[in-house]
Structure formats: structure tokens, C-alpha cells
Design an enzyme around this catalytic site. Sequence first.
Site, PDB file in Angstrom:
ATOM      1  N   ILE A  34       0.822  -1.212   0.000  1.00 52.73           N
ATOM      2  CA  ILE A  34       0.000   0.000   0.000  1.00 52.73           C
ATOM      3  C   ILE A  34       0.862   1.272   0.000  1.00 52.73           C
ATOM      4  O   ILE A  34       0.385   2.340  -0.383  1.00 52.73           O
ATOM      5  CB  ILE A  34      -0.960  -0.025   1.218  1.00 52.73           C
ATOM      6  CG1 ILE A  34      -2.176   0.849   0.967  1.00 52.73           C
ATOM      7  CG2 ILE A  34      -0.253   0.356   2.509  1.00 52.73           C
ATOM      8  CD1 ILE A  34      -3.301   0.618   1.967  1.00 52.73           C
ATOM      9  N   VAL A 100       3.947  -5.967  10.547  1.00 53.60           N
ATOM     10  CA  VAL A 100       2.725  -6.781  10.446  1.00 53.60           C
ATOM     11  C   VAL A 100       3.069  -8.220  10.833  1.00 53.60           C
ATOM     12  O   VAL A 100       3.926  -8.845  10.198  1.00 53.60           O
ATOM     13  CB  VAL A 100       2.137  -6.733   9.023  1.00 53.60           C
ATOM     14  CG1 VAL A 100       0.896  -7.621   8.939  1.00 53.60           C
ATOM     15  CG2 VAL A 100       1.799  -5.304   8.624  1.00 53.60           C
ATOM     16  N   HIS A 104       5.533 -12.089   5.583  1.00 55.42           N
ATOM     17  CA  HIS A 104       5.429 -11.507   4.239  1.00 55.42           C
ATOM     18  C   HIS A 104       6.821 -11.321   3.679  1.00 55.42           C
ATOM     19  O   HIS A 104       7.736 -10.911   4.391  1.00 55.42           O
ATOM     20  CB  HIS A 104       4.661 -10.184   4.236  1.00 55.42           C
ATOM     21  CG  HIS A 104       5.079  -9.219   5.301  1.00 55.42           C
ATOM     22  ND1 HIS A 104       4.760  -9.397   6.634  1.00 55.42           N
ATOM     23  CD2 HIS A 104       5.809  -8.072   5.245  1.00 55.42           C
ATOM     24  CE1 HIS A 104       5.263  -8.399   7.342  1.00 55.42           C
ATOM     25  NE2 HIS A 104       5.920  -7.594   6.520  1.00 55.42           N
TER      26      HIS A 104
END
Length: 122
Positions: A34, A100, A104
Site C-alpha cells: 500500500i 505486520v 510476508h
Amino acid sequence: MAYDPNNVFAKILRGEIPCDKVYEDEHTLAFRDIAPKAPVHVLVIPKGAYVSWTDFSEKASDAEIAALIRAVGKVARDLGVAEDGYRTLANTGVNGHQEVPHLHIHLFGGRKLGAMLPSADW
Ligand code: AMP
């Protein structure tokens, strides 16, 4: 660390918030970051509930691990950065500045990325 099912990537996996998907298979999802730090900045994540590389490498099945690694390569090829080169990065834990808590792999490409880390000041 226990897995937090309310983390943002868990919400993406459940379809509760949108993502700009670039690839998906049985075990893996890849979507654009993002807040991109390069012309190509994709996050490749396992669909399973794994906090980090540490957690994933210990508990994931061979099929999940193979799928994640193959997905990174496929996304790089599909988005046209394989030939000129790219960088993969998996921040882990506090020292790795992981924000997070769902594993990832960042995939950066589309520009010269410079040195791996800023000059050492430690
Ligand atoms: P890290 O610091 O390695 O944990 O990276 C977390 C990354 O997730 C950052 O690059 C964020 O920009 C990205 N991010 C956070 N929320 C979202 C979202 N909803 N969709 C896509 N990327 C996100």
C-alpha cells in the site's frame, strides 16, 4: 509469539479489506504494498497463520514452503523485473522491524535499489 488473527494481512486473506492482488494459489497470496518503495513493491504471503519466517520455517508444510518460494519467482517474472534484478526481504521480529505479524516477503524492483542496508553506524 502467538498469531494475532486481527492483523491486517489476516483481514486481507479473509476478504475483509481489499488488496491489489497480483497472484494467488492454494497456499499463497501476493499483492501490491500500500506504500510502495519501488515501482514494483509486492508482498508475498502464505495463506496459513504464520507470524514470521521463524514460525513458518518451523511449522509450515513442504508444500506451503515450496509454494511461497515459487510464487516469489513467478511474481518477479510476471511483473517483468526478473531480468534486470530485484530484492526480496522478510523483516522478522523487533530487530528486523517487522510491523505486520503475518509472514510476508517484500519483492522490490523496477529501479536500482542501492546498497542492502544503510552504512553501518553500529
Ligand atoms: P514490515 O515492516 O516488513 O512488517 O512491512 C509491512 C508492510 O505492509 C509495509 O510495507 C506496509 O506498507 C504494508 N501494508 C500495511 N498495510 C497494508 C495493506 N492494507 N495493503 C498492502 N500493504 C500493506
